[in-house]
Motif scaffolding. Structure first.
Motif, PDB file in Angstrom:
ATOM      1  N   GLU A   6       0.828  -1.200   0.000  1.00  0.00           N
ATOM      2  CA  GLU A   6       0.000   0.000   0.000  1.00  0.00           C
ATOM      3  C   GLU A   6       0.863   1.251   0.000  1.00  0.00           C
ATOM      4  OE1 GLU A   6      -3.011  -2.237   3.095  1.00  0.00           O
ATOM      5  OE2 GLU A   6      -2.515  -0.147   3.379  1.00  0.00           O
ATOM      6  N   CYS A  22      -2.898   0.283  -3.791  1.00  0.00           N
ATOM      7  CA  CYS A  22      -2.494  -1.026  -3.294  1.00  0.00           C
ATOM      8  C   CYS A  22      -2.221  -1.919  -4.488  1.00  0.00           C
ATOM      9  CB  CYS A  22      -3.585  -1.621  -2.417  1.00  0.00           C
ATOM     10  SG  CYS A  22      -3.217  -3.288  -1.821  1.00  0.00           S
ATOM     11  N   TRP A  36     -11.104  -2.031   0.557  1.00  0.00           N
ATOM     12  CA  TRP A  36     -10.390  -1.236   1.549  1.00  0.00           C
ATOM     13  C   TRP A  36     -11.148  -1.309   2.875  1.00  0.00           C
ATOM     14  CZ3 TRP A  36      -5.685   0.922   0.864  1.00  0.00           C
ATOM     15  CH2 TRP A  36      -5.222   1.080  -0.442  1.00  0.00           C
ATOM     16  N   ARG A  38     -10.704  -0.043   7.186  1.00  0.00           N
ATOM     17  CA  ARG A  38      -9.967   0.873   8.056  1.00  0.00           C
ATOM     18  C   ARG A  38     -10.240   0.522   9.512  1.00  0.00           C
ATOM     19  NH1 ARG A  38     -13.379   6.465   6.890  1.00  0.00           N
ATOM     20  NH2 ARG A  38     -15.272   5.889   8.048  1.00  0.00           N
ATOM     21  N   ILE A  69     -13.696   4.007  -5.153  1.00  0.00           N
ATOM     22  CA  ILE A  69     -12.781   2.891  -5.338  1.00  0.00           C
ATOM     23  C   ILE A  69     -12.703   2.563  -6.824  1.00  0.00           C
ATOM     24  CG2 ILE A  69     -14.563   1.123  -4.989  1.00  0.00           C
ATOM     25  CD1 ILE A  69     -12.397  -0.561  -3.546  1.00  0.00           C
ATOM     26  N   LEU A  80      -8.105   4.079  -3.859  1.00  0.00           N
ATOM     27  CA  LEU A  80      -9.184   4.678  -3.080  1.00  0.00           C
ATOM     28  C   LEU A  80      -8.961   6.187  -3.090  1.00  0.00           C
ATOM     29  CD1 LEU A  80     -11.703   4.012  -1.361  1.00  0.00           C
ATOM     30  CD2 LEU A  80     -10.240   4.263   0.661  1.00  0.00           C
ATOM     31  N   TYR A  93      -5.607   2.285   7.184  1.00  0.00           N
ATOM     32  CA  TYR A  93      -6.347   1.740   6.047  1.00  0.00           C
ATOM     33  C   TYR A  93      -5.613   0.518   5.499  1.00  0.00           C
ATOM     34  CZ  TYR A  93      -9.531   5.698   5.959  1.00  0.00           C
ATOM     35  OH  TYR A  93     -10.519   6.602   6.276  1.00  0.00           O
ATOM     36  N   TYR A  94      -6.374  -0.556   5.335  1.00  0.00           N
ATOM     37  CA  TYR A  94      -5.822  -1.814   4.841  1.00  0.00           C
ATOM     38  C   TYR A  94      -6.509  -2.197   3.530  1.00  0.00           C
ATOM     39  CZ  TYR A  94      -4.294  -2.421   9.703  1.00  0.00           C
ATOM     40  OH  TYR A  94      -3.722  -2.264  10.941  1.00  0.00           O
ATOM     41  N   CYS A  95      -5.728  -2.623   2.560  1.00  0.00           N
ATOM     42  CA  CYS A  95      -6.354  -3.167   1.364  1.00  0.00           C
ATOM     43  C   CYS A  95      -6.500  -4.680   1.538  1.00  0.00           C
ATOM     44  CB  CYS A  95      -5.565  -2.839   0.104  1.00  0.00           C
ATOM     45  SG  CYS A  95      -3.901  -3.510   0.034  1.00  0.00           S
TER      46      CYS A  95
END
Length: 121
Positions: A6, A22, A36, A38, A69, A80, A93-95
């Motif tokens: 990311e 990402c 995504w 969070r 997105i 994003l 924030y995680y993909c």
């Protein structure tokens, strides 16, 4: 094995914008969906948005109309775009990719390492 990297987080003032990216690498057979999530301090991880292989999208009510997105299938990348950011958008924030690696019979969920987004004046 599929790896996700990311980029794009940072500190922004309320009302500002950020774009997260990402990218997936490794032995990928197929990517079915990208999303995504969070996680704010002291809270559970929540879904922000996802996009399917066909291009269908879904958003959390809290970001509808402000976040977009998108995906680039040729680059195995999801984006994003975030505008009109609010302090409550702060978090890691995680993909997430739902993908099948080469040599695997079934798809699995893969996670990025997380990128910090802080919205503050």
């Amino acid at each position: 094995q599929v790896q996700l990297v990311e980029s794009g987080g940072g500190l922004v003032q309320p009302g500002g914008s950020l774009r997260l990216s990402c990218a997936a690498s490794g032995s990928i057979f197929s990517i079915y969906a990208m999303g995504w999530y969070r996680q704010a301090p002291g809270k559970q991880r929540e879904l922000v948005a996802y996009i399917t292989s066909g291009g269908s999208t879904n958003y959390a009510d809290s970001v509808l109309g402000r976040f977009t997105i998108s995906r680039d299938n040729a680059k195995n990348t999801v984006y994003l775009q975030m505008i009109s950011l609010k302090p409550e958008d702060t978090g890691v924030y995680y993909c997430n990719f739902f993908a099948r690696g080469k040599g695997s019979d079934y798809p699995s969920h893969y996670w990025g390492q997380g990128t910090q987004v802080t919205v503050s004046s």
